[in-house]
Design an enzyme around this catalytic site. Sequence first.
Site, PDB file in Angstrom:
ATOM      1  CG  ASP A 191      -2.267  -0.671   0.913  1.00  0.00           C
ATOM      2  OD1 ASP A 191      -2.555  -0.903  -0.285  1.00  0.00           O
ATOM      3  OD2 ASP A 191      -3.006  -0.954   1.861  1.00  0.00           O
ATOM      4  CE  LYS A 194      -4.634   2.145   1.046  1.00  0.00           C
ATOM      5  NZ  LYS A 194      -5.160   1.314   2.143  1.00  0.00           N
TER       6      LYS A 194
HETATM    7 FE   LIG Z   1      -4.222  -1.782  -1.170  1.00  0.00          FE
END
Ligand SMILES: [Fe+2]
Length: 345
Positions: A191, A194
Amino acid sequence: MPRVLVADGDPLIRRLLRRCLETDGYEVAEAEDGAGALRAIRENQAFDVLVTDQALASLTGVELIAIVQEIDPALPCLICTGKGDLELATVAMEAGAVGFVMRPFRPDHVRVAVQRAVERRRLVRETVRLRLAAPMLERFTTILANTIEAKDSQTQRHCERLVRLSDALASELGLDRQLRATVRLGACLHDVGKVGVPDLLLRKTGRLSADEWDVLRRHPEIGASLLADIDAWVEVRAIIRHHHERFDGSGYPSALAGYAIPLGARIVAVVDAFDVMRSGRPYRAARPLEQAVEELRRHRASQFDPDCVDAFLEMLAREQDGIDAVGVPTRSGLLVDELHRLRQR
Ligand SMILES: [Fe+2]
């Protein structure tokens, strides 16, 4: 400049070897017996090669090599042997020598033998350096991922759990050490994109609008592009880019289906979904273990790779520690039985 220690009782031989090696740019130190050689190595362990005669005053060359290997197992040792002295060469190799220098000395032979030994030393050092650097890199990556995650939610240590469980699932699926390392990095950084998503959106507790979902859905591609310059991370980037693909092809960003989705991404998808369900998000409460397991089973072969789901549930059921690792309260044995029951339904 590589440093060579020459151990030989004959000053003429030492001078001959010194002249030959210094011509090639080596720095040469001399020892006239075994004790002197050991003293030099103990006092200054910066030698790259030891060249020793067998007939030393206080120790034989083979004895010297055996002791040196205990002091510095990575120091390549060469023994000087006469033509046909196969037995000495064999015994020296058993003691830890990596090669021999044939007598009578010929400069080209000496050069090749020492050059190979130096190259071997360099490779060993490089391997050790990589072995030491790899865990540090992983640790740094975890810290980076946790920092990024801190802007996403109150969920602490999601990345660390993800790394641990993804690694365990990769092992359960039979992946080798190198692939597991790739999976760990991919899990840790899945992630990272992000950072390109506004904080307000990440922390929003209400339902996201269609436009907001569009923004959020860009994070896998942002993450992969952030790491585009790291040549060695092609497979890590693939995990990051594809961790939201679905087995039936309805995921994003590329709508890959089935085994076209990189295995690492299929692994991370299962573990990530499980951990998010168990720990909750600002917009969704944490779910009980039974529900999380049921959800994985329900989406087996639609959202998730069925083999990954089966292996993950198998692993959870078998490993009490694995269950502890995701913060599930355990009731010695009962929970394991419960998981078996859920899995067989
Ligand atoms: Fe994700």
